[in-house]
Design a protein around this motif. Structure first.
Motif, mmCIF file in Angstrom:
data_model
loop_
_atom_site.group_PDB
_atom_site.id
_atom_site.type_symbol
_atom_site.label_atom_id
_atom_site.label_comp_id
_atom_site.label_asym_id
_atom_site.label_seq_id
_atom_site.Cartn_x
_atom_site.Cartn_y
_atom_site.Cartn_z
ATOM 1 N N ILE A 62 0.831 -1.204 0.000
ATOM 2 C CA ILE A 62 0.000 0.000 0.000
ATOM 3 C C ILE A 62 0.867 1.256 0.000
ATOM 4 O O ILE A 62 0.484 2.275 -0.584
ATOM 5 C CB ILE A 62 -0.989 -0.029 1.185
ATOM 6 N N MET A 63 2.033 1.199 0.629
ATOM 7 C CA MET A 63 2.902 2.376 0.668
ATOM 8 C C MET A 63 3.414 2.733 -0.728
ATOM 9 O O MET A 63 3.481 3.905 -1.089
ATOM 10 C CB MET A 63 4.077 2.144 1.618
ATOM 11 N N ALA A 64 3.730 1.734 -1.527
ATOM 12 C CA ALA A 64 4.193 1.985 -2.889
ATOM 13 C C ALA A 64 3.062 2.538 -3.750
ATOM 14 O O ALA A 64 3.283 3.427 -4.577
ATOM 15 C CB ALA A 64 4.747 0.713 -3.504
ATOM 16 N N ILE A 65 1.858 2.044 -3.552
ATOM 17 C CA ILE A 65 0.714 2.544 -4.320
ATOM 18 C C ILE A 65 0.424 3.998 -3.973
ATOM 19 O O ILE A 65 0.184 4.825 -4.857
ATOM 20 C CB ILE A 65 -0.522 1.651 -4.076
ATOM 21 N N ILE A 66 0.468 4.329 -2.692
ATOM 22 C CA ILE A 66 0.270 5.725 -2.277
ATOM 23 C C ILE A 66 1.387 6.604 -2.832
ATOM 24 O O ILE A 66 1.147 7.728 -3.268
ATOM 25 C CB ILE A 66 0.187 5.819 -0.739
ATOM 26 N N GLY A 67 2.605 6.089 -2.837
ATOM 27 C CA GLY A 67 3.735 6.829 -3.398
ATOM 28 C C GLY A 67 3.557 7.115 -4.880
ATOM 29 O O GLY A 67 3.867 8.208 -5.351
ATOM 30 N N ILE A 68 3.041 6.140 -5.619
ATOM 31 C CA ILE A 68 2.796 6.335 -7.052
ATOM 32 C C ILE A 68 1.733 7.400 -7.270
ATOM 33 O O ILE A 68 1.880 8.273 -8.138
ATOM 34 C CB ILE A 68 2.400 4.996 -7.707
ATOM 35 N N ILE A 69 0.677 7.371 -6.470
ATOM 36 C CA ILE A 69 -0.385 8.372 -6.598
ATOM 37 C C ILE A 69 0.140 9.763 -6.288
ATOM 38 O O ILE A 69 -0.126 10.725 -7.028
ATOM 39 C CB ILE A 69 -1.574 7.996 -5.684
ATOM 40 N N ILE A 70 0.909 9.905 -5.208
ATOM 41 C CA ILE A 70 1.467 11.210 -4.841
ATOM 42 C C ILE A 70 2.452 11.688 -5.905
ATOM 43 O O ILE A 70 2.497 12.875 -6.238
ATOM 44 C CB ILE A 70 2.118 11.143 -3.449
ATOM 45 N N PHE A 71 3.239 10.765 -6.461
ATOM 46 C CA PHE A 71 4.176 11.123 -7.522
ATOM 47 C C PHE A 71 3.428 11.693 -8.727
ATOM 48 O O PHE A 71 3.823 12.725 -9.285
ATOM 49 C CB PHE A 71 4.991 9.898 -7.932
ATOM 50 N N PHE A 72 2.343 11.043 -9.150
ATOM 51 C CA PHE A 72 1.599 11.532 -10.301
ATOM 52 C C PHE A 72 0.890 12.852 -10.022
ATOM 53 O O PHE A 72 0.771 13.695 -10.908
ATOM 54 C CB PHE A 72 0.604 10.479 -10.794
ATOM 55 N N ILE A 73 0.444 13.061 -8.792
ATOM 56 C CA ILE A 73 -0.140 14.360 -8.436
ATOM 57 C C ILE A 73 0.919 15.453 -8.559
ATOM 58 O O ILE A 73 0.659 16.531 -9.093
ATOM 59 C CB ILE A 73 -0.738 14.309 -7.017
ATOM 60 N N GLY A 74 2.125 15.187 -8.065
ATOM 61 C CA GLY A 74 3.213 16.160 -8.192
ATOM 62 C C GLY A 74 3.574 16.425 -9.634
ATOM 63 O O GLY A 74 3.843 17.565 -10.026
ATOM 64 N N ALA A 75 3.588 15.365 -10.455
ATOM 65 C CA ALA A 75 3.901 15.548 -11.874
ATOM 66 C C ALA A 75 2.828 16.378 -12.566
ATOM 67 O O ALA A 75 3.143 17.213 -13.426
ATOM 68 C CB ALA A 75 4.048 14.192 -12.550
ATOM 69 N N LEU A 76 1.574 16.200 -12.193
ATOM 70 C CA LEU A 76 0.501 17.022 -12.770
ATOM 71 C C LEU A 76 0.615 18.476 -12.336
ATOM 72 O O LEU A 76 0.370 19.386 -13.122
ATOM 73 C CB LEU A 76 -0.865 16.461 -12.377
ATOM 74 N N ILE A 77 0.989 18.688 -11.078
ATOM 75 C CA ILE A 77 1.149 20.063 -10.595
ATOM 76 C C ILE A 77 2.259 20.763 -11.364
ATOM 77 O O ILE A 77 2.120 21.914 -11.766
ATOM 78 C CB ILE A 77 1.418 20.079 -9.076
ATOM 79 N N VAL A 78 3.376 20.075 -11.578
ATOM 80 C CA VAL A 78 4.496 20.690 -12.290
ATOM 81 C C VAL A 78 4.152 20.929 -13.748
ATOM 82 O O VAL A 78 4.403 22.004 -14.296
ATOM 83 C CB VAL A 78 5.771 19.821 -12.165
ATOM 84 N N SER A 79 3.543 19.955 -14.386
ATOM 85 C CA SER A 79 3.327 20.075 -15.833
ATOM 86 C C SER A 79 2.093 20.884 -16.195
ATOM 87 O O SER A 79 2.097 21.612 -17.189
ATOM 88 C CB SER A 79 3.237 18.686 -16.462
ATOM 89 N N LEU A 80 1.020 20.793 -15.422
ATOM 90 C CA LEU A 80 -0.223 21.474 -15.783
ATOM 91 C C LEU A 80 -0.602 22.584 -14.814
ATOM 92 O O LEU A 80 -1.724 23.075 -14.854
ATOM 93 C CB LEU A 80 -1.372 20.452 -15.839
ATOM 94 N N GLY A 81 0.305 22.963 -13.947
ATOM 95 C CA GLY A 81 -0.008 23.937 -12.912
ATOM 96 C C GLY A 81 -0.436 25.292 -13.435
ATOM 97 O O GLY A 81 -1.277 25.961 -12.849
ATOM 98 N N GLN A 82 0.111 25.711 -14.528
ATOM 99 C CA GLN A 82 -0.198 27.039 -15.048
ATOM 100 C C GLN A 82 -1.500 27.046 -15.848
ATOM 101 O O GLN A 82 -2.134 28.081 -15.994
ATOM 102 C CB GLN A 82 0.955 27.540 -15.921
ATOM 103 N N THR A 83 -1.935 25.894 -16.348
ATOM 104 C CA THR A 83 -3.120 25.872 -17.197
ATOM 105 C C THR A 83 -4.391 25.490 -16.463
ATOM 106 O O THR A 83 -5.475 25.852 -16.903
ATOM 107 C CB THR A 83 -2.920 24.898 -18.373
#
Length: 65
Positions: free
Chosen positions: A5-26
């Motif tokens: 479960i820790m790895a799954i939560i880590g993957i979800i948090i990683f993708f949220i961070g990637a979305l913030i960085v890539s789509l944060g301005q739009t």
């Protein structure tokens, strides 16, 4: 095969961070969430989420047990 479960939560948090960085301005919802329109603040928080996600993925990896 055991799912960690820790790895799954880590993957979800990683993708949220990637979305913030890539789509944060739009995405307007992210602009309102961070309270300002500063791209540097969004990149900073995105990188923080990415680092936390990677840390959880590393801790949840079965090779470390």
């Amino acid at each position: 095969m055991e799912t960690n479960i820790m790895a799954i939560i880590g993957i979800i948090i990683f993708f949220i961070g990637a979305l913030i960085v890539s789509l944060g301005q739009t995405l307007n919802i992210l602009r309102f969430f961070f309270g300002d329109r500063s791209l540097f603040t969004q990149i900073f928080w995105g990188i923080i989420f990415i680092c936390i996600g990677l840390f959880l993925i590393i801790l949840g990896s079965p090779q470390l047990r």
